[in-house]
Design a protein around this motif. Structure first.
Motif, short mmCIF file in Angstrom:
data_model
loop_
_atom_site.label_atom_id
_atom_site.label_comp_id
_atom_site.label_asym_id
_atom_site.label_seq_id
_atom_site.Cartn_x
_atom_site.Cartn_y
_atom_site.Cartn_z
N SER A 255 20.10 4.53 41.05
CA SER A 255 19.02 4.56 42.03
C SER A 255 19.47 3.99 43.38
CB SER A 255 17.82 3.76 41.50
OG SER A 255 16.80 3.67 42.47
N VAL A 256 20.11 2.85 43.35
CA VAL A 256 20.57 2.22 44.60
C VAL A 256 21.59 3.11 45.31
CG1 VAL A 256 21.90 0.30 45.56
CG2 VAL A 256 20.10 -0.15 43.89
N LEU A 257 22.57 3.60 44.58
CA LEU A 257 23.61 4.42 45.19
C LEU A 257 23.05 5.75 45.71
CD1 LEU A 257 26.65 3.82 42.81
CD2 LEU A 257 26.30 2.95 45.12
N TYR A 258 22.01 6.25 45.08
CA TYR A 258 21.36 7.47 45.55
C TYR A 258 20.90 7.30 46.99
CZ TYR A 258 17.82 11.15 46.06
OH TYR A 258 17.07 12.21 46.51
N SER A 259 20.26 6.17 47.27
CA SER A 259 19.75 5.93 48.63
C SER A 259 20.85 5.46 49.58
CB SER A 259 18.60 4.91 48.59
OG SER A 259 17.47 5.48 47.95
N LEU A 260 21.75 4.63 49.09
CA LEU A 260 22.83 4.12 49.95
C LEU A 260 23.74 5.23 50.45
CD1 LEU A 260 24.33 0.78 48.58
CD2 LEU A 260 23.24 1.17 50.79
N THR A 261 23.93 6.25 49.63
CA THR A 261 24.87 7.32 49.99
C THR A 261 24.15 8.59 50.46
OG1 THR A 261 24.96 8.12 47.68
CG2 THR A 261 26.58 6.46 48.34
N ALA A 262 22.88 8.45 50.84
CA ALA A 262 22.09 9.62 51.25
C ALA A 262 22.39 10.06 52.68
CB ALA A 262 20.61 9.33 51.09
N GLY A 263 23.28 9.35 53.35
CA GLY A 263 23.61 9.71 54.73
C GLY A 263 23.02 8.70 55.69
#
Length: 285
Positions: A28-36
């Motif tokens: 979940s965290v990486l999804y948002s952190l790496t969303a651009g």
């Protein structure tokens, strides 16, 4: 010199790739952190250090990552149904839509708390780390971003005057945009007078950034901003556009950015060509 964005991205995700982090939270965290995203805040900090003649090291990228972690956590929470209730951020489904509300809340919590662990682990003098922790907490907590979000929610459906709106955005948006300037002064051990100058520049840029965001909300489309446009109007929010008109807001943005550049030229031992380019990129015609 151009900032090594890969090193910044590596520092951003490194903490959450530890095996001790529960897999679902990690995802979940990486999804948002790496969303651009443009990484405006961490890049500003790193560019400012270079403008002051600092050779960038791992610790500086860790400070930059800590700042972006808190910013990303704020976006996750800002998009929740209880807040702005948006389904898209940075062109992707928001965290609570992709996963679920509970997971999104906890991912945001992690991104608010873990940066202080990252800062405390930096290879910087203890007094500098303490000063950075104090400043980041000031920018993001009950004296900064969180306070601004509360005022923003209370203001829905009300007509704010210019002073009230500036106060709201100085807290909600401005404090985290001021942090790169103050943090650069702390790391380079500038005088109190110089740090006051840097704080004033950051606060002005923070207001300009919010004016820009208000303009884009009514002039840009989904592909431009990666989130639902026109929400400020639907939620009856007071904005710089509703108060000053579109042309008035554009003029105010241009005036503030011009003043930011002027104030930067008055700093001693400062050579910031890349900073000026970044500020110029915020102009809207």
């Amino acid at each position: 010199m151009t900032i090594d964005k890969n090193q910044l991205e590596n520092e951003l995700v490194k903490f959450y790739k530890q095996s001790d982090v529960p897999a679902h939270l990690q995802e979940s965290v990486l999804y948002s952190l790496t969303a651009g995203g443009k990484r405006v805040r961490p890049v500003l900090f790193l560019e400012l250090l270079e403008a002051f003649g600092v050779q960038l090291e791992k610790a500086h990228f860790q400070v930059a990552a800590a700042l972006e972690m808190i910013h990303t956590g704020s976006l996750i929470h800002d998009d929740l149904p209880a807040m702005d209730d948006d389904n898209y951020r940075r062109g992707k489904l928001t965290n609570h839509v992709k996963f679920d509300e509970a997971t999104a809340i906890l991912a945001g919590d992690a991104l608010f708390l873990d940066p202080y662990y990252v800062l405390a682990s930096c290879d910087l003098p203890a007094e500098i780390v303490v000063a950075l922790v104090r400043e980041l907490s000031f920018a993001s907590g009950s004296l900064g971003m969180v306070a601004g979000q509360v005022l923003d929610m209370e203001a829905e459906g009300k007509k704010l005057n210019l002073a009230e709106m500036e106060r709201l955005h100085q807290l909600k948006t401005g404090r985290l945009l001021t942090f790169p300037f103050v943090a650069a002064g702390i790391v380079t051990e500038k005088s109190e007078k110089s740090i006051r100058q840097l704080r004033a520049i950051g606060e002005l840029l923070g207001l300009a950034f919010q004016i820009r965001d208000d303009i884009l909300d009514v002039t840009a489309d989904f592909d431009d901003i990666g989130k639902t446009p026109g929400k400020d109007v639907l939620e009856e929010k007071s904005t710089y556009v509703s108060l000053l008109g579109l042309e008035g807001a554009k003029n105010e943005l241009s005036k503030d950015l011009t003043e930011v550049k002027k104030l930067l030229t008055e700093l001693s031992n400062f050579s910031g060509e890349e900073i000026f380019k970044l500020i110029d990129s915020l102009e809207l015609k």
